[in-house]
Design a protein around this motif. Structure first.
Motif, PDB file in Angstrom:
ATOM      1  N   GLY A 152      65.828  33.679  61.610  1.00 33.70           N
ATOM      2  CA  GLY A 152      64.924  33.113  60.616  1.00 33.70           C
ATOM      3  C   GLY A 152      65.330  33.408  59.224  1.00 33.70           C
ATOM      4  N   CYS A 153      66.011  34.207  58.855  1.00 31.03           N
ATOM      5  CA  CYS A 153      66.680  34.552  57.822  1.00 31.03           C
ATOM      6  C   CYS A 153      67.841  33.889  56.995  1.00 31.03           C
ATOM      7  CB  CYS A 153      67.039  36.187  57.607  1.00 31.03           C
ATOM      8  SG  CYS A 153      65.730  37.271  58.208  1.00 31.03           S
ATOM      9  N   ASP A 154      68.473  33.164  57.962  1.00 33.65           N
ATOM     10  CA  ASP A 154      69.774  32.418  57.708  1.00 33.65           C
ATOM     11  C   ASP A 154      69.603  31.877  56.300  1.00 33.65           C
ATOM     12  OD1 ASP A 154      70.730  33.547  59.872  1.00 33.65           O
ATOM     13  OD2 ASP A 154      70.891  31.719  61.127  1.00 33.65           O
ATOM     14  N   TYR A 155      68.853  31.241  56.112  1.00 33.65           N
ATOM     15  CA  TYR A 155      68.862  30.210  54.760  1.00 33.65           C
ATOM     16  C   TYR A 155      67.738  30.820  53.678  1.00 33.65           C
ATOM     17  CZ  TYR A 155      71.517  27.377  57.795  1.00 33.65           C
ATOM     18  OH  TYR A 155      72.612  26.942  58.693  1.00 33.65           O
TER      19      TYR A 155
ATOM     20  N   PRO B 230      61.142  38.326  61.625  1.00 36.90           N
ATOM     21  CA  PRO B 230      61.873  37.115  61.592  1.00 36.90           C
ATOM     22  C   PRO B 230      62.273  37.077  62.969  1.00 36.90           C
ATOM     23  CG  PRO B 230      63.104  38.383  60.249  1.00 36.90           C
ATOM     24  CD  PRO B 230      61.920  39.261  60.513  1.00 36.90           C
ATOM     25  N   TYR B 231      62.471  35.660  63.599  1.00 35.23           N
ATOM     26  CA  TYR B 231      63.084  35.511  64.830  1.00 35.23           C
ATOM     27  C   TYR B 231      64.517  35.635  64.811  1.00 35.23           C
ATOM     28  CZ  TYR B 231      65.326  30.843  63.877  1.00 35.23           C
ATOM     29  OH  TYR B 231      66.035  29.946  63.193  1.00 35.23           O
TER      30      TYR B 231
END
Ligand code: SF4
Length: 184
Positions: A146-149, A138-139
């Motif tokens: 990219g994992c935040d949500y 993930p970025y």
């Protein structure tokens, strides 16, 4: 609009639409704009006049993005703009009627360069997918990842603290640096 996210392939939707429409109908770009739709209710403790309410609504709906560096186009997008920052689009005018330095604008040639750069990015991503590259990467860009949500955190097992788990770090650059890179 964060050009870092455009050139790294994270925010390619608007440029891709622009690319498709300009090619199909031989149009010229006037801009790519978007706005968030979250919580646009005007809340005030005191009574406001109709004009003040309209002003606040316009501010809440201020769009983000990139506009053609052309005063006529900017004024067509915000027909009440005379001087200062626009409440509608990410641009403004200075005393002599030209665009302010803060304006988020690009020339027609710069739009073309950006379109080309995004096309190349799409080719690069497609080629990686066809090669079977499905690594979990993930970025990570500044404070966001990219994992935040993501809803699958509990099952995907990605943990950047574990060996072999690594973000795809996007190095943040200033806009001038990005334009230099993509015009080479
Ligand atoms: S939490 Fe896992 S599945 Fe979700 S974006 Fe991050 S790496 Fe991908």
């Amino acid at each position: 609009m964060d050009l870092n996210e455009v050139v790294s392939g994270l925010q390619i939707q608007l440029i891709t639409y622009l690319d498709a429409i300009t090619k199909q109908d031989n149009f010229e770009p006037a801009g790519i704009l978007y706005l968030g739709l979250v919580d646009h209710i005007v809340q005030e403790k005191k009574n406001l006049s109709e004009q003040e309410i309209q002003q606040k609504i316009r501010k809440n709906f201020k769009m983000q993005g990139l506009i053609l560096a052309d005063v006529t186009v900017v004024k067509m997008m915000d027909n009440q703009l005379e001087q200062g920052d626009s409440d509608v689009v990410p641009a403004g005018l200075v005393k002599d009627g030209s665009l302010s330095k803060k304006s988020n604008v690009a020339s027609k040639e710069e739009f073309e360069i950006l379109q080309k750069s995004v096309q190349n990015k799409i080719k690069e991503i497609s080629s990686e997918i066809l090669k079977g590259n499905i690594a979990i990467k993930p970025y990570s860009h500044q404070t966001r990842t990219g994992c935040d949500y993501c809803k699958y955190k509990a099952i995907c097992m990605f943990n950047p603290n574990m060996k072999g788990n690594e973000y795809d770090y996007i190095k943040h650059k200033k806009n001038e640096e990005i334009w230099n890179d993509i015009t080479k």
